[in-house]
Scaffold this active site. Sequence first.
Site, PDB file in Angstrom:
ATOM      1  N   TYR A 141      84.906 -17.542  16.694  1.00  0.00           N
ATOM      2  CA  TYR A 141      84.241 -16.345  17.193  1.00  0.00           C
ATOM      3  C   TYR A 141      83.742 -16.609  18.606  1.00  0.00           C
ATOM      4  O   TYR A 141      82.797 -17.373  18.814  1.00  0.00           O
ATOM      5  CB  TYR A 141      83.077 -16.004  16.254  1.00  0.00           C
ATOM      6  CG  TYR A 141      82.504 -14.610  16.413  1.00  0.00           C
ATOM      7  CD1 TYR A 141      83.016 -13.681  17.308  1.00  0.00           C
ATOM      8  CD2 TYR A 141      81.424 -14.210  15.626  1.00  0.00           C
ATOM      9  CE1 TYR A 141      82.489 -12.408  17.425  1.00  0.00           C
ATOM     10  CE2 TYR A 141      80.885 -12.928  15.727  1.00  0.00           C
ATOM     11  CZ  TYR A 141      81.412 -12.046  16.628  1.00  0.00           C
ATOM     12  OH  TYR A 141      80.882 -10.780  16.736  1.00  0.00           O
ATOM     13  N   LYS A 167      88.426 -14.354  17.501  1.00  0.00           N
ATOM     14  CA  LYS A 167      87.657 -13.115  17.409  1.00  0.00           C
ATOM     15  C   LYS A 167      86.790 -12.985  18.654  1.00  0.00           C
ATOM     16  O   LYS A 167      86.041 -13.912  19.002  1.00  0.00           O
ATOM     17  CB  LYS A 167      86.786 -13.117  16.157  1.00  0.00           C
ATOM     18  CG  LYS A 167      85.980 -11.836  15.987  1.00  0.00           C
ATOM     19  CD  LYS A 167      85.126 -11.859  14.736  1.00  0.00           C
ATOM     20  CE  LYS A 167      84.361 -10.543  14.608  1.00  0.00           C
ATOM     21  NZ  LYS A 167      83.438 -10.561  13.445  1.00  0.00           N
TER      22      LYS A 167
END
EC number: 4.2.1.41
Length: 303
Positions: A141, A167
Amino acid sequence: MQPNDLKKILSSGLLSFPVTDFDAEGNFRKSTYIERLEWLAPYGASALFAAGGTGEFFSLTPQEYPEIIKTAVDTCRGQVPILAGVGGPTRVAAAYAKEAEKAGAQGLLLLPHYLTEASQDGLIEHVAEVCKATNLGVVVYNRANCRLSPTSLAILADRCPNLIGFKDGIGDIELMVSIWRKMGDRFSYLGGLPTAEVYAAAYKALGTPVYSSAVFNFMPKLAMDFYHAVASDNHAEQNRMIDEFFLPYLEIRNRKAGYAVSIVKAGAKLAGHDAGPVRAPLTDLTAEETDMLHKLMLKQGAQ
């Protein structure tokens, strides 16, 4: 599940992060967490992330974390894959990765580490050590203190075969274009900005058609309808839902820091699936704000 199988799953469809249920004292409440997952699983999300950011990973104790992941895995078995959130200091994140794999998770979302800044070399070692601790597919992330460059991701792609996803929670278009052009289809790419629907069409144009929806937690039909409108390039429907729901929703969410989680828990309660209060350092919506959200939800009809 093999990492490349997970990568294929994450390359299409809508993703979501169930909130974590707490009782009035703030302790994990397993019974309603199971009911929540049973309610959400049939709506058609490609994968669910247990103990992610919306699931308040940052407030969970090491003792309750394995139970939360195992509960999600057992409840959703055969219906929808469960990815577990992991994060914190490098060795702690690696330990969580091992616990999640032991609990049966099908993949991991590596959340940003906390507090300290780090060089690109340090970030590479952090991600690599977590990937090395597990056989599961890992999605990194990119957000806050974890801001990886295209060059760093290329190094990690070579070192970590099980790093299968990226992400984005930053919203830097230049960075996303650079990563996409350098890495191509080596990763599955996920949109991860708060209230990702507002950015969904733009990210699809960047080669990132998949995103995670927090609104799915309490307005699952609306969330799926919006995803299908994005997938089919139905801009009229997208604009209608943005005007009628998402922009007014953002006005409430943006009132206080941390409300990206708090407003989801408020919505879940209003939808008849009370997940209890948020844990400190977050704060719950006020009564006035909850009423504003309720009126907004009622306009969207039954879910």
